[in-house]
Design an enzyme around this catalytic site. Structure first.
Site, PDB file in Angstrom:
ATOM      1  N   ARG A  29      34.859  49.756  30.867  1.00  0.00           N
ATOM      2  CA  ARG A  29      34.552  49.752  32.311  1.00  0.00           C
ATOM      3  C   ARG A  29      35.845  49.549  33.094  1.00  0.00           C
ATOM      4  NH1 ARG A  29      33.507  46.027  36.283  1.00  0.00           N
ATOM      5  NH2 ARG A  29      31.807  46.487  37.718  1.00  0.00           N
ATOM      6  N   LYS A  80      41.575  42.453  35.755  1.00  0.00           N
ATOM      7  CA  LYS A  80      41.101  41.063  35.822  1.00  0.00           C
ATOM      8  C   LYS A  80      42.237  40.057  35.714  1.00  0.00           C
ATOM      9  CE  LYS A  80      36.267  41.714  34.683  1.00  0.00           C
ATOM     10  NZ  LYS A  80      35.133  41.491  33.749  1.00  0.00           N
TER      11      LYS A  80
END
Ligand code: PT1
Length: 276
Positions: free
Chosen positions: A258, A224
């Protein structure tokens, strides 16, 4: 750790130590060529590899929720994810989760054998709370401020930890009132969803405050922009940053991590587990 086992349809998920959820994107940009058969076979091979690499959950998403992403229609999302869920359920002994906010997709995915619902809207969409309850599946409730298309335009909080915790507490209460069992709830502070780097950092440092709510915590930060903002690296160069973050998440009590890079993360978590 939490010492809990979560029933995911016919399969059990043990959360005694942190487990890895592998990301399987089935958005059109991930497959541009070939027909449906190609999509399904490609997805199956990816899922197979992630499972062999140690992922206990395969998270299947047909709608991107990255910053700026547009929503897709129900029928398109269904066409993308359903054949893949069915195929993985038939061919592999692994838990799948469906990354969706739509009630219809939740129900159809449950019929196709999915083991968990992962909702970045925390069941706020029309009919989602009822649909999730009807499936009997565990749910991951994530915090998001705003919607993907616009969420990164100047998000503001007076107290980000308090506000995210308060939101999750309210969504948990809604779930319990709807008849979803306490043992079936997972929570997620939602890294990168309507948050600046400072907000993400504060939330990460306070993971313990989320554990205090008494539910397994999922952390999703693989590749991210928060990693890019700290390291200055492009998406393709964020593996090391993602591993450092996953390791810290494991040490700080995350139950599910995740990630895109399953094999590497599984090793990092094994080391964290052995040496802490
Ligand atoms: C997540 C998550 C998710 N993230 C859960 N589901 C995405 N439970 C999809 C960026 O800042 O964290 N938890 N499903 C992907 N969304 C994003 C958001 C991807 C932000 C990238 C960014 O780069």
């Amino acid at each position: 750790m939490t010492n809990t086992t979560i029933q995911c349809a016919s399969r059990e998920l043990k959360l005694d130590s942190p487990v890895v959820m592998g990301i399987l994107n089935v958005t059109p940009d991930s497959f541009s060529d070939g027909g449906l058969f190609n999509h399904v076979e490609t997805a199956l091979r990816q899922a197979e590899k992630m499972h062999a690499d140690g992922a206990l959950i395969i998270d299947i998403g047909g709608e991107s929720t990255r910053p700026g992403a547009k929503s897709v229609s129900e029928s398109k999302e269904l066409d993308r994810v359903l054949p893949i869920i069915e195929k993985i359920h038939q061919e592999l002994d692994v838990i799948t989760s469906i990354d969706t906010s739509k009630a219809v997709i939740m129900k159809e995915a449950a019929n196709a054998g999915v083991g968990m619902i992962n909702d970045v809207m925390a069941l706020r969409a029309d009919g989602a709370l009822e649909a999730a309850q009807q499936t009997g599946l565990p749910v991951c409730l994530m915090h998001m401020k705003g919607e993907p298309r616009t969420m990164q335009s100047e998000p503001q909080y007076a107290d980000v930890v308090y506000e995210v915790k308060d939101f999750l507490t309210q969504r948990i209460e809604q779930c319990l009132a709807q008849g979803i069992k306490k043992e079936q709830i997972i929570i997620d502070p939602g890294f990168g969803f309507g948050k600046t780097l400072a907000h993400n950092v504060t939330l990460f440092k306070q993971l313990g405050a989320f554990k205090e709510l008494g539910f397994p915590v999922l952390v999703g930060a693989s590749r991210k922009s928060m990693i890019g903002q700290i390291t200055g690296k492009s998406i393709e160069e964020r593996l090391a940053g993602s591993l450092a973050l996953a390791t810290l998440a494991a040490i700080n009590g995350a139950a599910i991590i995740r990630v895109h890079d399953v094999a590497e993360t599984v090793d990092a978590i094994k080391i964290a587990n052995a040496l802490t």
